[in-house]
Write a protein that holds these residues in place. Sequence first.
Motif, PDB file in Angstrom:
ATOM      1  N   ARG A  17       9.188  37.640  -6.470  1.00 26.64           N
ATOM      2  CA  ARG A  17       8.698  39.000  -6.648  1.00 26.64           C
ATOM      3  C   ARG A  17       7.295  38.997  -7.263  1.00 26.64           C
ATOM      4  O   ARG A  17       6.404  39.734  -6.831  1.00 26.64           O
ATOM      5  N   ALA A  18       7.083  38.130  -8.271  1.00 27.86           N
ATOM      6  CA  ALA A  18       5.765  38.032  -8.902  1.00 27.86           C
ATOM      7  C   ALA A  18       4.712  37.567  -7.902  1.00 27.86           C
ATOM      8  O   ALA A  18       3.600  38.116  -7.851  1.00 27.86           O
ATOM      9  N   MET A  19       5.061  36.579  -7.085  1.00 25.44           N
ATOM     10  CA  MET A  19       4.116  36.067  -6.095  1.00 25.44           C
ATOM     11  C   MET A  19       3.711  37.166  -5.114  1.00 25.44           C
ATOM     12  O   MET A  19       2.530  37.346  -4.803  1.00 25.44           O
ATOM     13  N   VAL A  20       4.716  37.916  -4.634  1.00 22.33           N
ATOM     14  CA  VAL A  20       4.449  38.971  -3.658  1.00 22.33           C
ATOM     15  C   VAL A  20       3.599  40.078  -4.268  1.00 22.33           C
ATOM     16  O   VAL A  20       2.586  40.509  -3.705  1.00 22.33           O
ATOM     17  N   GLU A  21       4.007  40.559  -5.453  1.00 20.45           N
ATOM     18  CA  GLU A  21       3.327  41.713  -6.044  1.00 20.45           C
ATOM     19  C   GLU A  21       1.906  41.371  -6.499  1.00 20.45           C
ATOM     20  O   GLU A  21       0.999  42.203  -6.406  1.00 20.45           O
ATOM     21  N   ILE A  22       1.714  40.149  -6.991  1.00 23.34           N
ATOM     22  CA  ILE A  22       0.382  39.765  -7.457  1.00 23.34           C
ATOM     23  C   ILE A  22      -0.564  39.526  -6.289  1.00 23.34           C
ATOM     24  O   ILE A  22      -1.722  39.946  -6.295  1.00 23.34           O
ATOM     25  N   THR A  23      -0.065  38.859  -5.242  1.00 22.12           N
ATOM     26  CA  THR A  23      -0.935  38.535  -4.114  1.00 22.12           C
ATOM     27  C   THR A  23      -1.252  39.745  -3.250  1.00 22.12           C
ATOM     28  O   THR A  23      -2.336  39.831  -2.668  1.00 22.12           O
ATOM     29  N   ARG A  24      -0.317  40.694  -3.170  1.00 20.00           N
ATOM     30  CA  ARG A  24      -0.576  41.851  -2.300  1.00 20.00           C
ATOM     31  C   ARG A  24      -1.421  42.913  -2.990  1.00 20.00           C
ATOM     32  O   ARG A  24      -1.998  43.767  -2.330  1.00 20.00           O
ATOM     33  N   GLY A  25      -1.484  42.875  -4.351  1.00 18.73           N
ATOM     34  CA  GLY A  25      -2.259  43.889  -5.058  1.00 18.73           C
ATOM     35  C   GLY A  25      -1.691  45.273  -4.811  1.00 18.73           C
ATOM     36  O   GLY A  25      -0.504  45.511  -4.975  1.00 18.73           O
ATOM     37  N   ALA A  26      -2.529  46.192  -4.387  1.00 20.88           N
ATOM     38  CA  ALA A  26      -2.107  47.580  -4.162  1.00 20.88           C
ATOM     39  C   ALA A  26      -1.771  47.844  -2.698  1.00 20.88           C
ATOM     40  O   ALA A  26      -1.782  48.973  -2.251  1.00 20.88           O
ATOM     41  N   GLY A  27      -1.498  46.783  -1.962  1.00 21.87           N
ATOM     42  CA  GLY A  27      -1.222  46.932  -0.534  1.00 21.87           C
ATOM     43  C   GLY A  27       0.164  47.481  -0.266  1.00 21.87           C
ATOM     44  O   GLY A  27       0.885  47.882  -1.185  1.00 21.87           O
ATOM     45  N   PRO A  28       0.586  47.492   0.988  1.00 23.44           N
ATOM     46  CA  PRO A  28       1.895  48.032   1.357  1.00 23.44           C
ATOM     47  C   PRO A  28       3.020  47.153   0.815  1.00 23.44           C
ATOM     48  O   PRO A  28       2.828  45.981   0.501  1.00 23.44           O
ATOM     49  N   LEU A  29       4.209  47.738   0.711  1.00 26.65           N
ATOM     50  CA  LEU A  29       5.369  46.983   0.260  1.00 26.65           C
ATOM     51  C   LEU A  29       5.687  45.882   1.249  1.00 26.65           C
ATOM     52  O   LEU A  29       5.770  46.107   2.462  1.00 26.65           O
ATOM     53  N   VAL A  30       5.867  44.665   0.733  1.00 32.20           N
ATOM     54  CA  VAL A  30       6.223  43.528   1.565  1.00 32.20           C
ATOM     55  C   VAL A  30       7.387  42.799   0.918  1.00 32.20           C
ATOM     56  O   VAL A  30       7.726  43.029  -0.242  1.00 32.20           O
ATOM     57  N   GLY A  31       7.989  41.890   1.668  1.00 35.62           N
ATOM     58  CA  GLY A  31       9.076  41.089   1.136  1.00 35.62           C
ATOM     59  C   GLY A  31      10.283  41.136   2.049  1.00 35.62           C
ATOM     60  O   GLY A  31      10.304  41.824   3.070  1.00 35.62           O
ATOM     61  N   LYS A  32      11.310  40.382   1.671  1.00 33.44           N
ATOM     62  CA  LYS A  32      12.554  40.320   2.426  1.00 33.44           C
ATOM     63  C   LYS A  32      13.652  41.011   1.632  1.00 33.44           C
ATOM     64  O   LYS A  32      13.797  40.772   0.430  1.00 33.44           O
ATOM     65  N   VAL A  33      14.403  41.857   2.285  1.00 37.04           N
ATOM     66  CA  VAL A  33      15.504  42.572   1.639  1.00 37.04           C
ATOM     67  C   VAL A  33      16.772  42.308   2.435  1.00 37.04           C
ATOM     68  O   VAL A  33      16.831  42.549   3.646  1.00 37.04           O
ATOM     69  N   SER A  34      17.810  41.801   1.758  1.00 40.34           N
ATOM     70  CA  SER A  34      19.065  41.458   2.424  1.00 40.34           C
ATOM     71  C   SER A  34      20.126  42.507   2.129  1.00 40.34           C
ATOM     72  O   SER A  34      20.350  42.870   0.972  1.00 40.34           O
ATOM     73  N   VAL A  35      20.763  42.986   3.188  1.00 42.58           N
ATOM     74  CA  VAL A  35      21.744  44.076   3.078  1.00 42.58           C
ATOM     75  C   VAL A  35      23.041  43.653   3.756  1.00 42.58           C
ATOM     76  O   VAL A  35      23.043  43.277   4.935  1.00 42.58           O
ATOM     77  N   GLY A  36      24.143  43.710   3.020  1.00 41.92           N
ATOM     78  CA  GLY A  36      25.456  43.455   3.602  1.00 41.92           C
ATOM     79  C   GLY A  36      26.108  44.759   4.015  1.00 41.92           C
ATOM     80  O   GLY A  36      26.045  45.758   3.293  1.00 41.92           O
ATOM     81  N   LEU A  37      26.726  44.761   5.190  1.00 42.98           N
ATOM     82  CA  LEU A  37      27.351  45.974   5.720  1.00 42.98           C
ATOM     83  C   LEU A  37      28.789  45.651   6.120  1.00 42.98           C
ATOM     84  O   LEU A  37      29.028  44.821   6.996  1.00 42.98           O
ATOM     85  N   SER A  38      29.735  46.287   5.459  1.00 40.74           N
ATOM     86  CA  SER A  38      31.139  46.028   5.770  1.00 40.74           C
ATOM     87  C   SER A  38      31.443  46.424   7.214  1.00 40.74           C
ATOM     88  O   SER A  38      31.209  47.565   7.604  1.00 40.74           O
ATOM     89  N   PRO A  39      31.933  45.480   8.046  1.00 45.09           N
ATOM     90  CA  PRO A  39      32.119  45.762   9.476  1.00 45.09           C
ATOM     91  C   PRO A  39      33.084  46.901   9.773  1.00 45.09           C
ATOM     92  O   PRO A  39      32.979  47.541  10.802  1.00 45.09           O
ATOM     93  N   TYR A  40      34.056  47.163   8.901  1.00 47.01           N
ATOM     94  CA  TYR A  40      35.053  48.198   9.164  1.00 47.01           C
ATOM     95  C   TYR A  40      34.767  49.463   8.365  1.00 47.01           C
ATOM     96  O   TYR A  40      35.679  50.197   7.992  1.00 47.01           O
ATOM     97  N   SER A  41      33.479  49.739   8.105  1.00 45.71           N
ATOM     98  CA  SER A  41      33.121  50.945   7.358  1.00 45.71           C
ATOM     99  C   SER A  41      31.943  51.637   8.016  1.00 45.71           C
ATOM    100  O   SER A  41      31.366  51.137   8.991  1.00 45.71           O
ATOM    101  N   ALA A  42      31.554  52.776   7.447  1.00 45.71           N
ATOM    102  CA  ALA A  42      30.389  53.497   7.954  1.00 45.71           C
ATOM    103  C   ALA A  42      29.117  52.681   7.823  1.00 45.71           C
ATOM    104  O   ALA A  42      28.134  52.943   8.501  1.00 45.71           O
ATOM    105  N   GLY A  43      29.136  51.683   6.944  1.00 44.30           N
ATOM    106  CA  GLY A  43      27.951  50.843   6.754  1.00 44.30           C
ATOM    107  C   GLY A  43      27.490  50.194   8.039  1.00 44.30           C
ATOM    108  O   GLY A  43      26.294  50.170   8.353  1.00 44.30           O
ATOM    109  N   SER A  44      28.446  49.668   8.817  1.00 43.07           N
ATOM    110  CA  SER A  44      28.072  49.022  10.074  1.00 43.07           C
ATOM    111  C   SER A  44      27.498  50.024  11.065  1.00 43.07           C
ATOM    112  O   SER A  44      26.642  49.687  11.880  1.00 43.07           O
ATOM    113  N   THR A  45      27.963  51.270  10.996  1.00 37.96           N
ATOM    114  CA  THR A  45      27.443  52.318  11.878  1.00 37.96           C
ATOM    115  C   THR A  45      26.000  52.664  11.531  1.00 37.96           C
ATOM    116  O   THR A  45      25.217  53.052  12.396  1.00 37.96           O
ATOM    117  N   LEU A  46      25.651  52.519  10.258  1.00 41.36           N
ATOM    118  CA  LEU A  46      24.298  52.852   9.795  1.00 41.36           C
ATOM    119  C   LEU A  46      23.282  51.751  10.075  1.00 41.36           C
ATOM    120  O   LEU A  46      22.084  51.974   9.905  1.00 41.36           O
TER     121      LEU A  46
END
Length: 312
Positions: A77-106
């Motif tokens: 997070r420090a590497m990304v925020e320091i190197t990008r300065g005031a630029g757009p949001l960057v990075g990787k975000v991991s999201v788990g979605l339960s297959p038998y719930s509305a999460g998978s539909t979204l």
Amino acid sequence: MDIRRLQAFIKIIDLGSISRAADLLNIAQPALSQQLATLENAFKQKLVIRSKSGVTPTTAGAELYRHAQTLTKQFDRAMVEITRGAGPLVGKVSVGLSPYSAGSTLSVKLLECVRARLPDITLHLTESFDDIYSELIMTGRLDMAVIHGAGPIKGVVFTPLMKEEFFLLAPHVLEFPQDETGAVQLADIADTPLLLPPRHNFVRKSVDMAFMRKQLEPRIVAEIEALITLQGAIEQGIGATILPWSVASRIVAPGKSRIYPLRNPVIQEDVSLCIPEIIPETEASVAVRDVLIDLAKTMAASHNWPGTQPFS
């Protein structure tokens, strides 16, 4: 403490093998073993148990793994925020979605919105029956997950999103008594062959509890997790299943299967967003979380999903 040693330790635990971790990290196995030994000397604790099948963490190793995930995430997070300065949001975000719930539909809508609003964020989406999402979040392997339930679970924070009612999805060849609204009573499907997920699944737990409260024994003929297999089995008349509308509506086949409301009792489960309690969120993960919550609220309030209600 060399951050690269911690990153290497995480990889060893993730893969359960020093040799596979060495191959993936493109370093010699003896050098990686030496890094592990250096960590054990530094903490004065044995961190892994070696066996013919690989390595598993000791109690101290599991604790270090959890802290290492936090530290490496903060470093990234420090590497990304320091190197990008005031630029757009960057990075990787991991999201788990339960297959038998509305999460998978979204999932597709979430991907679409993130690509449109946050194009420099790489979204990692996963749908898994085998992984316990709350544990993956506590150890930092996932940033967030949409799951059934509302906690509490130590180490994670739940934000309730909606309530999902479960429906009967059955082949057209099966017939059931229906009330004036077209609903089927739970007692009237006690002898129906059911195709359900395994016992550890939240849908299965809710279904088992509903039958138990009515002092009924469900006739479960198979445990199926793959939705494509479940769809085909129902179309062939092998059995019926019980699912939230968000899932049942995706695999119902006009002319071959049909969805019925279930009554006496209504089977209902909370759907929540789960995030870590201790590991700090990145700006990118906060932005994705806000998008996901907005999508879930819109879905629950749209009246396009029978049995789905906003959480009050």
